[in-house]
Design an enzyme around this catalytic site. Structure first.
Site, PDB file in Angstrom:
ATOM      1  N   CYS A 159       0.858  -1.186   0.000  1.00  0.00           N
ATOM      2  CA  CYS A 159       0.000   0.000   0.000  1.00  0.00           C
ATOM      3  C   CYS A 159       0.894   1.236   0.000  1.00  0.00           C
ATOM      4  O   CYS A 159       1.495   1.593   1.017  1.00  0.00           O
ATOM      5  CB  CYS A 159      -0.898  -0.017   1.230  1.00  0.00           C
ATOM      6  SG  CYS A 159      -2.103   1.323   1.282  1.00  0.00           S
ATOM      7  N   CYS A 188      -0.648  31.358 -13.791  1.00  0.00           N
ATOM      8  CA  CYS A 188      -0.980  30.188 -12.984  1.00  0.00           C
ATOM      9  C   CYS A 188      -0.413  28.927 -13.618  1.00  0.00           C
ATOM     10  O   CYS A 188      -0.633  28.650 -14.797  1.00  0.00           O
ATOM     11  CB  CYS A 188      -2.497  30.074 -12.862  1.00  0.00           C
ATOM     12  SG  CYS A 188      -3.036  28.573 -12.025  1.00  0.00           S
TER      13      CYS A 188
END
Length: 353
Positions: A159, A188
């Site tokens: 995981c 941006c």
């Protein structure tokens, strides 16, 4: 044929003018990280103080302080794209996509590691639980945990934190001599990243920060305008498919380089139009194109700054692929989408298939 049109954010008038990949392992370029290699397996012993200067704050928190990212972050947990996963800290090869499975836990999950040295383990008794921590076998960075509830044939579930992984799809690798990187800022970084991800020959685009006086600045710090850093993207491109001239032409097409420290409603030095050059070749290429555009295209003078690149700092993980993950948000629809449409119209023959 190359046609430049003014951004919809500006009233600046422009004149009309015309103007075999080879697979290998070392496929990711991170010039800001001198320890990063997809081929070197020699054990690293780098102090955290040094890693903190190199890694983004989010990656440092997970990799060096064993933090855990939120579940279901991004798309990596459910992606079934074929390719290879590497340690985002040092470049060590960790998994192949055929060792991955889609679990319901919200994190990228694997049932087997690349080789027995690629990942090491140690007991983790934090938070009142008994778990097995998974660490990169080369740099000892925290990757995630190992559980015994995975599928056959191993029954294991690696995981992993997505931020701890770099992914390279199959079929995009090229020789290191064919790859180059350039760092640019045009407002941006979400907008600039979204555009270049569609240009044929571009292998990867990462949002981040460059310039200024603060090492590893956070997004919040950059937004104050007091760090001197700019929102930028680091573009890695294949020189056999595109070139610096085309990269720059796209740049000057999709943003307004004549507005000082602003793009539309985004105002501040962090939104300045800037090219960070690594060498004199990049600097001269930019200077020559700016000279031609000032003469033939723009009525108002280009204010794009040319600054030497010291370091590129990758932005926090939630900024990466922002448009792809948030297409329905108003900013994406009202600001980013028009830039993409403009790019697709002008460079329609240069789009990724």
């Amino acid at each position: 044929m190359f046609v430049l049109n003014a951004c919809g954010q500006s009233n600046n008038k422009q004149k009309n003018t015309t103007t075999k990949t080879i697979a290998m392992e070392n496929v990711i370029s991170k010039p800001e990280n001198p320890y990063y290699s997809n081929t070197d397996t020699k054990k690293l012993n780098v102090p955290n103080a040094e890693w903190k200067k190199i890694l983004s704050p989010d990656l440092y928190a997970v990799a060096r302080e064993a933090d855990t990212e939120r579940a279901f972050t991004g798309t990596m947990w459910k992606s079934e794209t074929k390719g290879t996963y590497y340690c985002a800290t040092c470049g060590n090869k960790l998994f192949k996509s055929d060792q991955k499975f889609v679990s319901s836990c919200g994190w990228p999950s694997f049932f087997e590691q690349n080789n027995k040295e690629s990942i090491t383990f140690k007991p983790d008794n934090s938070y009142g639980m008994q778990r097995t921590e998974a660490l990169c076998g080369r740099c000892d960075s925290h990757l995630g945990h190992l559980f015994d509830d995975g599928p056959e044939p191993t029954g294991k579930r690696y995981c992993m934190n997505a931020i701890s992984l770099d992914f390279v799809p199959d079929g995009v690798a090229s020789t290191s001599g064919d790859f180059e990187t350039i760092v640019i800022g045009g407002g941006c970084f979400w907008c600039v990243e979204a555009v270049y991800q569609n240009l044929d020959g571009v292998k990867s685009v990462y949002s981040g920060y460059a310039g200024g006086t603060v090492e590893n600045p956070s997004y919040e710090a950059v937004c104050t305008g007091r760090t001197g850093a700019a929102e930028v993207v680091e573009i890695t491109y294949d020189k056999t498919k595109t070139n610096l001239d085309e990269i720059f032409k796209v740049f000057f097409t999709v943003h307004d380089p004549t507005t000082l420290n602003r793009q539309g409603a985004d105002v501040g030095t962090q939104y300045r139009s800037v090219i960070f050059y690594k060498n004199e070749n990049e600097k001269k290429a930019a200077q020559d194109l700016i000279k031609d555009l000032n003469k033939e295209v723009f009525d108002n003078k280009i204010v794009t700054t040319l600054e030497p690149l010291k370091k590129f700092y990758k932005a926090e993980e939630y900024h990466q692929g922002y448009y792809e993950n948030n297409k329905n948000k108003p900013y994406c629809q009202m600001v980013i989408q028009p830039k993409i449409e403009k790019f697709e119209k002008v460079f329609k023959d240069r789009l990724k298939k």
